[in-house]
Motif scaffolding. Structure first.
Motif, short mmCIF file in Angstrom:
data_model
loop_
_atom_site.label_atom_id
_atom_site.label_comp_id
_atom_site.label_asym_id
_atom_site.label_seq_id
_atom_site.Cartn_x
_atom_site.Cartn_y
_atom_site.Cartn_z
N LEU A 106 0.83 -1.20 0.00
CA LEU A 106 0.00 0.00 0.00
C LEU A 106 0.87 1.26 0.00
O LEU A 106 0.62 2.19 -0.77
CB LEU A 106 -0.94 0.00 1.21
CG LEU A 106 -1.85 1.21 1.35
CD1 LEU A 106 -2.80 1.28 0.16
CD2 LEU A 106 -2.62 1.15 2.64
N THR A 109 2.51 1.58 -3.39
CA THR A 109 1.54 2.03 -4.39
C THR A 109 1.26 3.52 -4.24
O THR A 109 1.23 4.25 -5.24
CB THR A 109 0.23 1.22 -4.27
OG1 THR A 109 0.54 -0.17 -4.39
CG2 THR A 109 -0.75 1.61 -5.34
N LEU A 110 1.07 3.99 -3.02
CA LEU A 110 0.80 5.41 -2.81
C LEU A 110 1.97 6.28 -3.25
O LEU A 110 1.78 7.33 -3.88
CB LEU A 110 0.48 5.67 -1.34
CG LEU A 110 -0.89 5.19 -0.86
CD1 LEU A 110 -1.01 5.35 0.65
CD2 LEU A 110 -2.00 5.94 -1.57
N ILE A 113 1.96 6.39 -7.01
CA ILE A 113 0.87 7.24 -7.51
C ILE A 113 1.30 8.69 -7.50
O ILE A 113 1.12 9.42 -8.49
CB ILE A 113 -0.42 7.03 -6.68
CG1 ILE A 113 -1.03 5.66 -7.00
CG2 ILE A 113 -1.42 8.14 -6.94
CD1 ILE A 113 -2.16 5.26 -6.06
N TRP A 154 -4.31 4.01 -8.67
CA TRP A 154 -5.28 4.46 -7.67
C TRP A 154 -6.52 3.58 -7.71
O TRP A 154 -7.04 3.18 -6.67
CB TRP A 154 -5.64 5.92 -7.93
CG TRP A 154 -6.62 6.47 -6.93
CD1 TRP A 154 -7.97 6.56 -7.09
CD2 TRP A 154 -6.32 6.97 -5.64
NE1 TRP A 154 -8.53 7.10 -5.98
CE2 TRP A 154 -7.54 7.37 -5.06
CE3 TRP A 154 -5.16 7.14 -4.91
CZ2 TRP A 154 -7.62 7.92 -3.79
CZ3 TRP A 154 -5.25 7.69 -3.65
CH2 TRP A 154 -6.46 8.07 -3.10
N MET A 157 -5.88 0.01 -6.20
CA MET A 157 -5.09 0.02 -4.98
C MET A 157 -5.33 -1.12 -4.00
O MET A 157 -4.36 -1.67 -3.52
CB MET A 157 -5.22 1.35 -4.27
CG MET A 157 -3.88 1.79 -3.82
SD MET A 157 -3.69 3.43 -3.27
CE MET A 157 -4.95 3.74 -2.15
N THR A 160 -3.45 -4.27 -5.62
CA THR A 160 -2.30 -4.05 -6.49
C THR A 160 -1.28 -5.17 -6.31
O THR A 160 -0.88 -5.49 -5.20
CB THR A 160 -1.65 -2.70 -6.20
OG1 THR A 160 -2.64 -1.68 -6.32
CG2 THR A 160 -0.51 -2.41 -7.16
#
Length: 191
Positions: A106, A109-110, A113, A154, A157, A160
């Motif tokens: 997470l 991924t953030l 992004i 996004w 998410m 992912t």
């Protein structure tokens, strides 16, 4: 003597075009490095979680350093600070990945992004600034790819997968690298 907004905008665009011409070699080098980093990212996205995070960290640091090198001597270029923020983000995110390779997907991924969105916006702004310049559309398209990739990440998410992140990073690096290399190559051929 005051300039109209249109005349000032044209002076601004011309300064950026001149900067691209002067530093076309570094844009070409940066493009080639980004393409190579993107290919590596696409080839190796399914290896273990720690290896992927480490690879992505180094790829981001290398691409950030390559972008930073292309900015040497371009302090007066329009949008210098926007490009410098992109460099700092790439290196910072790369260092965060290397610091704790076991971090959650997470967080990874953030961070990607944010990176893809900032990188995409900076390329769109750059392309619109040099718009009459030949092949400006490639830079614009690479910016749109970055923005689209951030939106895809996004949307996906909660689920992912590691291979998706590596694939998207590879696409982004190849997109930006290809656009910059093509622009620089065309500028060098015209010079």
């Amino acid at each position: 003597m005051s300039l109209s907004v249109t005349a000032a905008a044209e002076v601004f665009r011309q300064a950026l075009r001149d900067s691209v011409r002067r530093h076309s070699f570094w844009y070409l080098v940066q493009g080639v490095i980004l393409i190579a980093a993107g290919v590596l990212s696409i080839i190796y996205p399914v290896i273990s979680t720690v290896a992927v995070v480490t690879l992505l960290g180094w790829l981001l640091i290398i691409s950030g350093v390559a972008q930073g090198i292309s900015l040497i001597g371009a302090g007066q270029a329009p949008h210098f600070w926007l490009q410098l923020i992109s460099v700092a983000l790439a290196i910072l995110i790369g260092l965060l990945f290397l610091r704790d390779p076991g971090q959650s997907i997470l967080v990874l991924t953030l961070l990607l992004i944010v990176f893809f969105m900032i990188e995409g916006i900076s390329k769109v702004v750059l392309s619109l600034t040099i718009r009459p310049f030949p092949n400006w559309g490639w830079i614009f398209a690479s910016g749109l790819v970055g923005i689209m990739l951030s939106l895809i990440l996004w949307a996906s998410m909660p689920v992912t997968a590691w291979w998706l992140i590596g694939l998207m990073l590879g696409i982004e690096l190849i997109s930006v690298g290809g656009a910059l290399a093509w622009l620089a190559w065309q500028v060098r051929q015209g010079a």
